[in-house]
Design an enzyme around this catalytic site. Sequence first.
Site, PDB file in Angstrom:
ATOM      1  N   ASP A 392      36.497 -15.555  23.357  1.00 31.79           N
ATOM      2  CA  ASP A 392      37.425 -15.123  24.392  1.00 31.79           C
ATOM      3  C   ASP A 392      37.683 -13.618  24.293  1.00 31.79           C
ATOM      4  O   ASP A 392      38.032 -13.118  23.215  1.00 31.79           O
ATOM      5  CB  ASP A 392      38.741 -15.901  24.170  1.00 31.79           C
ATOM      6  CG  ASP A 392      39.725 -15.750  25.299  1.00 31.79           C
ATOM      7  OD1 ASP A 392      39.534 -16.423  26.324  1.00 31.79           O
ATOM      8  OD2 ASP A 392      40.681 -14.943  25.150  1.00 31.79           O
ATOM      9  N   GLU A 421      32.744 -13.789  26.364  1.00 31.25           N
ATOM     10  CA  GLU A 421      33.501 -13.843  27.618  1.00 31.25           C
ATOM     11  C   GLU A 421      34.143 -12.479  27.859  1.00 31.25           C
ATOM     12  O   GLU A 421      35.326 -12.283  27.641  1.00 31.25           O
ATOM     13  CB  GLU A 421      34.585 -14.939  27.561  1.00 31.25           C
ATOM     14  CG  GLU A 421      35.263 -15.158  28.900  1.00 31.25           C
ATOM     15  CD  GLU A 421      36.745 -14.762  28.947  1.00 31.25           C
ATOM     16  OE1 GLU A 421      37.383 -15.049  29.961  1.00 31.25           O
ATOM     17  OE2 GLU A 421      37.270 -14.165  27.974  1.00 31.25           O
TER      18      GLU A 421
END
Lengths: 672, 672
Positions: A392, A421
């Site tokens: 993330d 990401e």
Amino acid sequence: MKPIEGRKRIVIEHVRPSVNCGRYPIKCVLGDSVEITAAIFGDGHDHVAARLLYRHASQRKWQTANFTELPNDMWAATLSLGEPNETDKLGAWSFTIEAWVDHFDTWTHDLAKRLAAQAESSQDIPLALRIGANHVDAAASRAKGADAKKLNLAATKFRALADSNLSFYDSPIQDELVALVAKYPDLSFSTKHTPELSIWVDRERAVFSSWYELFPRSASAVAGQHGTLRDVADRIPEIAGMGFDVLYMPPIHPIGVAYRKGPNNSVTAKAGDVGSPWAIGAAEGGHTAILPELGTFEDFDQMMKVAAANSIDIALDIAFQCSPDHPWVTEHPSWFIHRPDGTIQYAENPPKKYQDIYPLNFESPDWRGLWDALYGVFKFWSDRGVRVFRVDNPHTKALPFWEWCIAEVLKHAPDTIFLAEAFTRPHVMYALAKGGFTQSYTYFTWRNTKAELVDYFTEICNAPVSDFFRPNVWPNTPDILHAQFQVEDLAQRRAIFRQRVILAATLSSNYGIYGPAYELLEGRAATPSTGKSSSEEYLDSEKYQIREWDRSDPNSIAPLIASLNHIRRENLALQRNEKLHFHTVSNDNLLAYSKSSRDDSNVILTVVNLDPSGEQTGWLDLSMPALGLPWIGSYDVEDLLTGAVYHWKDQWAYVALSPEATAHVFRIHPAL
Amino acid sequence: MKPIEGRKRIVIEHVRPSVNCGRYPIKCVLGDSVEITAAIFGDGHDHVAARLLYRHASQRKWQTANFTELPNDMWAATLSLGEPNETDKLGAWSFTIEAWVDHFDTWTHDLAKRLAAQAESSQDIPLALRIGANHVDAAASRAKGADAKKLNLAATKFRALADSNLSFYDSPIQDELVALVAKYPDLSFSTKHTPELSIWVDRERAVFSSWYELFPRSASAVAGQHGTLRDVADRIPEIAGMGFDVLYMPPIHPIGVAYRKGPNNSVTAKAGDVGSPWAIGAAEGGHTAILPELGTFEDFDQMMKVAAANSIDIALDIAFQCSPDHPWVTEHPSWFIHRPDGTIQYAENPPKKYQDIYPLNFESPDWRGLWDALYGVFKFWSDRGVRVFRVDNPHTKALPFWEWCIAEVLKHAPDTIFLAEAFTRPHVMYALAKGGFTQSYTYFTWRNTKAELVDYFTEICNAPVSDFFRPNVWPNTPDILHAQFQVEDLAQRRAIFRQRVILAATLSSNYGIYGPAYELLEGRAATPSTGKSSSEEYLDSEKYQIREWDRSDPNSIAPLIASLNHIRRENLALQRNEKLHFHTVSNDNLLAYSKSSRDDSNVILTVVNLDPSGEQTGWLDLSMPALGLPWIGSYDVEDLLTGAVYHWKDQWAYVALSPEATAHVFRIHPAL
């Protein structure tokens, strides 16, 4: 100052592929081969010879491959990276190029010219033969045993021929002799390219993967009940049946209580609100604990087993940030930024505040301790068998950390896949990929017109970007419901959902969807889009609450998705990106592109109607060589979505696509 | 393994200009400035700051220049390379980039956002001010004296403001404070780009020069007499008067007797035949001796004086090869290749033989001795004041030798210019330029059509080639009489000679001609061209005999050449190549291009009729920004060859050029 050896006369430059002058490895997968090219040349007219040297990190001895000379001093060699199942050849490979002046080759070509001209001037031939004999003897001195004897014999023959005083000489040079001399090159003054260049070799799934994202807490078969890892395990066969091979879950760790967000991102949570899984850490633990509502480590291990049995990789979401309740906040206060009032700095983008999240401080005096702890998170889950991590927001953590951390994880488990990401500026996204991320999220979601799609995929599917960056394209994510999908009309919504997943699955060898929101055509935004502004947040987002999904909805496009994944598995062309070619179509609402397998035996031509509200027709102007076809002639195209077969001729073809049909995914069948 | 400092969060990459990843220097001249660009970025949302560090080899301390941020993480800075007359700044310069996270800058921008939103949320502002005060105090701790006091005072004011509990805050940030904090950046975790990159700085003539080549032995004013260096000295004022600034002579050394070539390259010379100056070496000496017929070292020195008085550089021709009579042949037999019959290998391209020439063996076991001797040749003439060398066939000598040798010469005389006469494959020509040659011969002679000229000059006048390669273009040389010039018809011949010298003088800031053959329109080839084959050798070539030239010939184009050289001196635009722009013309026999000075104050638009046999007309479609003009509006163009002035409007202009007129060389005068 003179060089140590001034007789190294060959220059090797412009070696490709290489990333940032060799600073970072290029990326490949096991069983792949890579074409290495370079400019190799020396002074004067002497011929040049070159070979590729390469090895896996576990090997001391170089393997060699031959170079072929191309025009204008360019050379090419093919480097083969193990066999598809040779898993001990995963990881770091290196290669370099060695080149030298090949005096014997120069001599054979000169002799041929002398022999061709012997009618006018034959007097130099005996002397030339003696020079050749010396070259062959020199090769003999580098050889051993039978080869040395053969070479000495050849030299003797050359000298006898030189003594024979003929009026016409046949060439004494045979292929066998040329090969034998080439086997013992004179490397005294050879040049080796520096630096050695590196290649990172991943397993196949790094380049060909189909991801399905779901929230475990919505996975219960019982309405209103908090889903568990056992529920997820129960869903795996169905997900595998749809053809997915990576199942990715948002963080499964304990969720913070302080500043917990309520449904629809409300600032205050009510009792029983489940909070955001990205607010990681509570009394029960942090990044190496499991949210009790989801289950136990036993449940986790059982889920891993079911996944393995279904050839599915479980992907964990690694989000390096802490809720105020994370154990690290008290155990390692120096890993956070402290404000003058003694409080810890929460995440913010003034004037917006995210008080449920504390970012980590990568300028901490204890950065070494922090790095070790973060690495420890990967190691913990890696030791439990996890081989895929979706990371993330990696772009908000220090880039040198990732380069170190990923390398450390891969030391133990070179079959690990990291998906970055990072939705940020291109240089930063590319730097993360160079630093070790196996796959990367892309701008695909926001590339919607024909021109945008062509430009973007041309950039990311070609060198230099494709040397290090592997796109993983997602039509939606829990954070991104593109305005395109926010359509009331069901037929139109279905058309756009179909369109975007077809594009994703056929343009990129790695793709994923966030489901069941995707296949069930969830298009409701938290704030309805207007002409002026649009929200990409889902209404009743699963980020903040449990959702129930009616997977029996007859409008579900799960069958289409299953079909796409089946087509991807059956067709090598769709399992790589390097042979993507866009074809001309006389309509900006039609996008046509082909992909081919490396050996061109499998070619898929996709034509997509980009307009979800009306039929579009147009003429394809196909670039026949990209399809492996001659410019003139007939061939069959088989629509793998419908089974229909069309008989086409030459480069022009008419297509008409309704929004419901959405696309043709043609397999090309050349005429026999 | 962790890095030593893991908190260096900035990445610096894609630094331009750089040659082969920094392996070779880029080339500039004194007084130039270079724009350095790079991608500079870090993780997250923190702001980045960067500075350019640069220095001359004689300096220990870096000079600094500021970077400007461009879109998408790209940055640019300007590096100034001394003043035009600062000759102690010739030679090696280096530069690198330092970048760091600028917490104060991040903070000021965040504060601005907080202040803008204070109507809704002002409660965080006092705390933000205290954080800013800490940043300013930190800068104070890095500063000294008055600056430190000023900074401490600013921090105190911030804290007082934080205590004031206002309902509305004005921004406390002033430009002066921002500048003061920027003066004391926190470089604890700064990143420095490695490797340092290098720049070679030459004198102006390296980039702007006009060469005239002549054979000294044809320089006598008395018919039939062997010319001398004194005769050359006598001709210098006239050559300077034509506007040339480099006078280049073929080798002036003793000429071998063995296998001496007669007129028109006949294999046997008669008594009195003068031989080829490139068959260097005889009983009188080798590369450091002067052919007695040309004169003495005293004559040489006198010629050098006259040249200097006329601001002319004398260029010697360095041809590293030996006649069989060269002293090195007996003194250093190991510098040559010996054949099995004991003879020395002469130059050959089987079945062609050049028995008057022995090549040197760069694989000699005594390569060190050979290198020293060759360097000694340059050193010898350099010590006699020669600062320009035209090097014959450098591509047949080892590339590492040149890199070492040129660097050694430049150590003593950094104002030396080396011109590489290498007509070979592009990679080899470029490698010689990278390795140190100041200027290079080009393919200009064989680029004759509009498309060929546009393609070639686009390649060589733009990065990456222009970073290291400086073209010197020649319409003719003693070896190359292009078939174009071999025309019987005088008017047509005059037109093509005019055309090619105008192209040379206006396309390239460095150019040269071989005279008087050129200005006197010598077009007779040794073997007349046919449709099938063409010889580029001159009939009665000066390479093998003395020629007499009638410089009073009324057809001489010397006045045109003088005019071109005058225009070149008066117009900065023609003294560089980097702002060359080709314009569209509706006729493939018309070529139009503009060049501009760096500051765009001087713009020259040249339009050339490429057809020597007929008038050509067409419409120019001018790219107005390349001319420094608005798209709409009128301006004057002054033909510097004729003095005619035309009043033009907007981008379209009609031109008609007869073969006699050949070209317009327009100076652009924008409307006032």
